[in-house]
Design a protein around this motif. Sequence first.
Motif, PDB file in Angstrom:
ATOM      1  N   TYR A  31      34.878  36.787  45.966  1.00 44.55           N
ATOM      2  CA  TYR A  31      33.890  36.312  45.476  1.00 44.55           C
ATOM      3  C   TYR A  31      34.209  34.629  45.302  1.00 44.55           C
ATOM      4  O   TYR A  31      32.877  34.163  45.422  1.00 44.55           O
ATOM      5  CB  TYR A  31      33.759  36.808  44.007  1.00 44.55           C
ATOM      6  CG  TYR A  31      33.285  38.542  43.749  1.00 44.55           C
ATOM      7  CD1 TYR A  31      33.932  39.639  43.411  1.00 44.55           C
ATOM      8  CD2 TYR A  31      32.014  38.530  44.486  1.00 44.55           C
ATOM      9  CE1 TYR A  31      33.481  40.628  43.179  1.00 44.55           C
ATOM     10  CE2 TYR A  31      31.430  39.985  44.493  1.00 44.55           C
ATOM     11  CZ  TYR A  31      32.192  41.062  43.941  1.00 44.55           C
ATOM     12  OH  TYR A  31      31.729  42.148  43.818  1.00 44.55           O
ATOM     13  N   GLN A  51      32.151  29.015  44.986  1.00 42.25           N
ATOM     14  CA  GLN A  51      31.850  30.547  45.208  1.00 42.25           C
ATOM     15  C   GLN A  51      31.808  30.920  46.862  1.00 42.25           C
ATOM     16  O   GLN A  51      31.987  29.944  47.468  1.00 42.25           O
ATOM     17  CB  GLN A  51      30.302  30.564  44.943  1.00 42.25           C
ATOM     18  CG  GLN A  51      30.105  30.352  43.361  1.00 42.25           C
ATOM     19  CD  GLN A  51      30.458  31.267  42.568  1.00 42.25           C
ATOM     20  OE1 GLN A  51      31.208  32.101  42.929  1.00 42.25           O
ATOM     21  NE2 GLN A  51      30.493  31.162  41.053  1.00 42.25           N
ATOM     22  N   ASN A  98      37.189  42.593  40.977  1.00 39.93           N
ATOM     23  CA  ASN A  98      36.521  41.397  40.432  1.00 39.93           C
ATOM     24  C   ASN A  98      36.960  40.976  39.322  1.00 39.93           C
ATOM     25  O   ASN A  98      36.969  39.874  38.832  1.00 39.93           O
ATOM     26  CB  ASN A  98      34.927  41.815  40.382  1.00 39.93           C
ATOM     27  CG  ASN A  98      34.283  40.595  39.686  1.00 39.93           C
ATOM     28  OD1 ASN A  98      34.551  39.482  40.085  1.00 39.93           O
ATOM     29  ND2 ASN A  98      33.165  40.746  38.972  1.00 39.93           N
TER      30      ASN A  98
ATOM     31  N   MET B 101      29.380  39.834  39.686  1.00 43.84           N
ATOM     32  CA  MET B 101      30.587  38.673  39.716  1.00 43.84           C
ATOM     33  C   MET B 101      31.035  38.281  38.268  1.00 43.84           C
ATOM     34  O   MET B 101      30.260  38.377  37.301  1.00 43.84           O
ATOM     35  CB  MET B 101      29.935  37.674  40.624  1.00 43.84           C
ATOM     36  CG  MET B 101      29.741  37.960  42.070  1.00 43.84           C
ATOM     37  SD  MET B 101      29.539  36.652  42.980  1.00 43.84           S
ATOM     38  CE  MET B 101      29.262  35.201  42.051  1.00 43.84           C
TER      39      MET B 101
END
Lengths: 113, 116
Positions: A31, A51, A98, B101
């Motif tokens: 991510y 990112q 994540n 995220m």
Amino acid sequence: KQEVTQIPAALSVPEGENLVLNCSFTDSAIYNLQWFRQDPGKGLTSLLLIQSSQREQTSGRLNASLDKSSGRSTLYIAASQPGDSATYLCAVRPGDSNYQLIWGAGTKLIIKP
Amino acid sequence: DTAVSQTPKYLVTQMGNDKSIKCEQNLGHDTMYWYKQDSKKFLKIMFSYNNKELIINETVPNRFSPKSPDKAHLNLHINSLELGDSAVYFCASSQKITGGMNTEAFFGQGTRLTVV
């Protein structure tokens, strides 16, 4: 399983030099990637966040790049100063997990006056 | 203003004791973490919480019990401390955003635990 490697483990350069710290990761499905600084006996200071869709980020004399396909990131420090002496850590946030960061072992940087 | 604060900063205790480390963040984040940094400076995730719910529980002995009374706090309680528990423990927080995220993680100053 994602693994993060930082090379070199230690680096000593004269003040004023430009330098590059390297970070590589085994799984390109991330991510984001974050660079941190740790001073002896101190906490972790976030320097730059990239990112997965970005190629680079800049903050002052610091520039971090990301090449996701090759599993590499670099932290470029321009015009190094003794105050830059610290351990620099990179960490990736994996795409399949994540809620954690996977860390490299760090590069200990010493800038000689 | 301290974004992520941990207390105490240093903790020296004897084997077999029970101790707690407190962590608070004022960033309004909904995800909090505990990481352990060993003597070789390697950081590993122990626990992560999102909205007070346990998300990650790595292979950590059940002597370690995290508690999240609200989104801003994640405390770590350790029972029957052992010599091998000596390390630096870092608390961190981030925000889960649209798409699932998590954003940039911010860390506390660390708690250096020494078990003697």
